[in-house]
Design an enzyme around this catalytic site. Structure first.
Site, PDB file in Angstrom:
ATOM      1  N   HIS A   1       0.840  -1.207   0.000  1.00 50.85           N
ATOM      2  CA  HIS A   1       0.000   0.000   0.000  1.00 50.85           C
ATOM      3  C   HIS A   1       0.879   1.263   0.000  1.00 50.85           C
ATOM      4  CE1 HIS A   1      -3.723   2.259   1.097  1.00 50.85           C
ATOM      5  NE2 HIS A   1      -2.852   3.082   1.661  1.00 50.85           N
ATOM      6  N   GLU A   2       1.809   1.321   0.929  1.00 52.97           N
ATOM      7  CA  GLU A   2       2.663   2.512   1.011  1.00 52.97           C
ATOM      8  C   GLU A   2       3.549   2.628  -0.224  1.00 52.97           C
ATOM      9  OE1 GLU A   2       1.845   4.704   3.076  1.00 52.97           O
ATOM     10  OE2 GLU A   2       0.537   3.385   4.246  1.00 52.97           O
TER      11      GLU A   2
ATOM     12  N   HIS B   1       1.665   4.552  -2.765  1.00 46.06           N
ATOM     13  CA  HIS B   1       1.730   6.000  -2.521  1.00 46.06           C
ATOM     14  C   HIS B   1       3.086   6.555  -2.982  1.00 46.06           C
ATOM     15  CE1 HIS B   1      -1.978   6.838  -0.387  1.00 46.06           C
ATOM     16  NE2 HIS B   1      -1.769   5.890   0.507  1.00 46.06           N
TER      17      HIS B   1
ATOM     18  N   GLU C   1      -4.760   7.751  -2.941  1.00 45.28           N
ATOM     19  CA  GLU C   1      -5.249   6.490  -2.393  1.00 45.28           C
ATOM     20  C   GLU C   1      -5.561   5.491  -3.519  1.00 45.28           C
ATOM     21  OE1 GLU C   1      -4.904   6.293   0.780  1.00 45.28           O
ATOM     22  OE2 GLU C   1      -5.891   4.389   1.202  1.00 45.28           O
TER      23      GLU C   1
END
Ligand code: MG
Length: 488
Positions: free
Chosen positions: A261-262, A265, A291
């Site tokens: 997830h990070e 980003h 997101e």
């Protein structure tokens, strides 16, 4: 990408470099605060942060700079983007008086402390008075910032440019359908997967995460991975974009999926065109688009059967217990669906339901349709009807999120936008779906980078999405993605 040609905009960008440098330093301080800062430095660091914020406000609102921005006549898309972004920033800093911002800071500091204690004791009544002050401040903020239809619009726009209640209602129009799908999916699921209880060796997990995000495309020469209580991404400049993870010691998908997830980003910030470096548009355009990138990699890539097949061997090496499970077991573990009380623990199918609940109560609070004291009951009833479980206490219900203590009312809908935009990109953009199947990570990164990342904040989020996918945000793509994945 058009370069900056007009002399006025060149001058603006030249002057902006001071703000850019200040922001760079503040980001590094923020990263340090969450990772390595000694505990007693907290207060001093808070003072420094507050001073640097006023310094930024002073630089941004200096009469010379404001005049340049207000008089500029941008000549191409990049220049238009620069002026658009600066005017948004200036609106924030000029319409909110210094006294208001200082009061908000003070109330936030108190709210955060009170929230932590109230959550520990699971006692909403303890938190209610300060939350009431936060809500009052946000109502005032909406009036100061201005809006056309609904006061909540002014707050939504702070996190997602041009987002309104009207658009949110459109975005959440499929919530009942998703809620039904979710309840159906729960019925065919195991209650608990044995892999959730398997313990792992932290050092091996760390190596696995480095390996996986490296293969996905994380550039370790411009980033690093550290540990923090809540995983996050922090971008200093184009060549320094860091992520953090957390190791629980068991249930390995949590650490792995948080890292992916990070990573999502981080790639957005790393792939912004170098031509935009040190300008006001060297940033991800909105929280929702940001997101969408993290959720694309986490959910659409990371929680796919193809991803499990691709990394199964490497996962077995780092996690010896895994050889007792096959690819299908791991895939089921990655896509487990079951009612959750806590938003951050929720699977991708029910996540939007948790977000919708928050949107609904925030809107009603700002509209003065709902009083703070009524929150726990309203919250619990909504949880029961949407997700099918009723929180047994406030800690597992209305007290779980930190956002309101940070005075971030209007933030939550961006999470739903992220999920929906990710699905829309998956469904509509080039051969993205084929690349996910082939685990062609390089190809995926090229598409995402050319359609989304490289543009930074040049285009408003809606324009960027239209350019990338040919359409406005349309929740139907998310519904069909979920249905293919979870309803078969
Ligand atoms: Mg995120």
């Amino acid at each position: 990408m058009g370069v900056i040609v007009s002399p006025e905009v060149r001058e603006i960008v030249k002057r902006y470099r001071e703000v850019w440098a200040l922001e760079y330093a503040r980001s590094l301080l923020g990263w340090d605060m969450e990772t390595y800062m000694p505990p007693r430095a907290f207060r001093e660091r808070g003072d420094v942060n507050a001073l640097l914020e006023t310094l930024k406000q002073r630089l941004m609102t200096s009469p010379g700079f404001m005049r340049l921005v207000n008089q500029a006549e941008p000549e191409n898309d990049v220049e238009k983007g620069i002026i658009r972004v600066l005017k948004r920033d200036l609106k924030y800093y000029t319409r909110l008086p210094k006294e208001f911002l200082m009061e908000e800071e003070k109330v936030k500091a108190e709210a955060f402390q009170t929230w932590r204690k109230a959550r520990e004791k699971s006692d909403f009544q303890m938190y209610a008075p300060i939350l009431g002050r936060i809500v009052d401040l946000q109502r005032r903020k909406a009036e100061l910032l201005g809006y056309e239809d609904h006061p909540y619009d002014a707050l939504l726009d702070l996190y997602e440019e041009n987002l309104t209640v009207k658009k949110c209602d459109e975005i959440f129009s499929k919530v009942d359908l998703i809620s039904d799908m979710f309840k159906k999916a729960c019925r065919k699921n195991l209650d608990r997967h044995p892999l959730e209880d398997e313990k792992y060796e932290k050092a091996f997990m760390e190596r696995l995460i480095q390996h996986v995000v490296g293969r996905l495309g994380y550039d370790f020469s411009r980033g690093r991975i550290d540990v923090s209580p809540h995983p996050f991404t922090m971008n200093m400049g184009l060549d320094d974009v860091r992520i953090t993870v957390r190791y629980e010691g068991r249930d390995f998908r949590r650490a792995l999926m948080a890292a992916i997830h990070e990573f999502g980003h981080a790639t957005y910030e790393m792939n912004i065109s170098r031509e935009l470096q040190a300008t006001p548009v060297q940033r991800g355009v909105s929280l929702g688009i940001h997101e969408s990138q993290s959720r694309f990699w986490e959910n659409i890539v990371g929680r796919s059967r193809w991803f499990v097949e691709r990394f199964y061997g490497e996962m077995c090496m780092a996690l010896p217990f895994l050889s007792a499970y096959d690819v299908e077991d791991v895939y089921r573990y990655f896509t487990l669906v079951r009612p959750e009380l806590i938003r951050v623990e929720a699977d991708e199918l029910q996540y939007v339901l948790h977000v919708y609940l928050r949107y609904k109560v925030e809107k009603d609070l700002i509209e003065e349709k709902l009083e703070v004291g009524e929150l726990p009951n309203v919250w619990n009833d909504l949880m029961e009807s949407l997700v099918g479980v009723k929180p047994p206490n406030d800690r597992l219900g209305v007290l779980q999120d930190v956002h309101w203590s940070h005075a971030a009312i209007g933030y939550f809908p961006t999470y739903a936008i992220g999920s929906m935009v990710a699905a829309q990109i998956y469904k509509l953009t080039d051969d993205v779906a084929g690349m996910v199947e082939k685990t062609d990570f390089k190809g995926l990164m090229e598409v995402l980078s050319s359609k989304i990342h490289r543009w930074g904040a040049v285009y408003p989020p809606e324009d960027l999405l239209r350019k990338a996918t040919g359409e406005e945000i349309e929740p139907g793509y998310f519904v069909s993605y979920l249905s293919e994945k979870y309803m078969k």
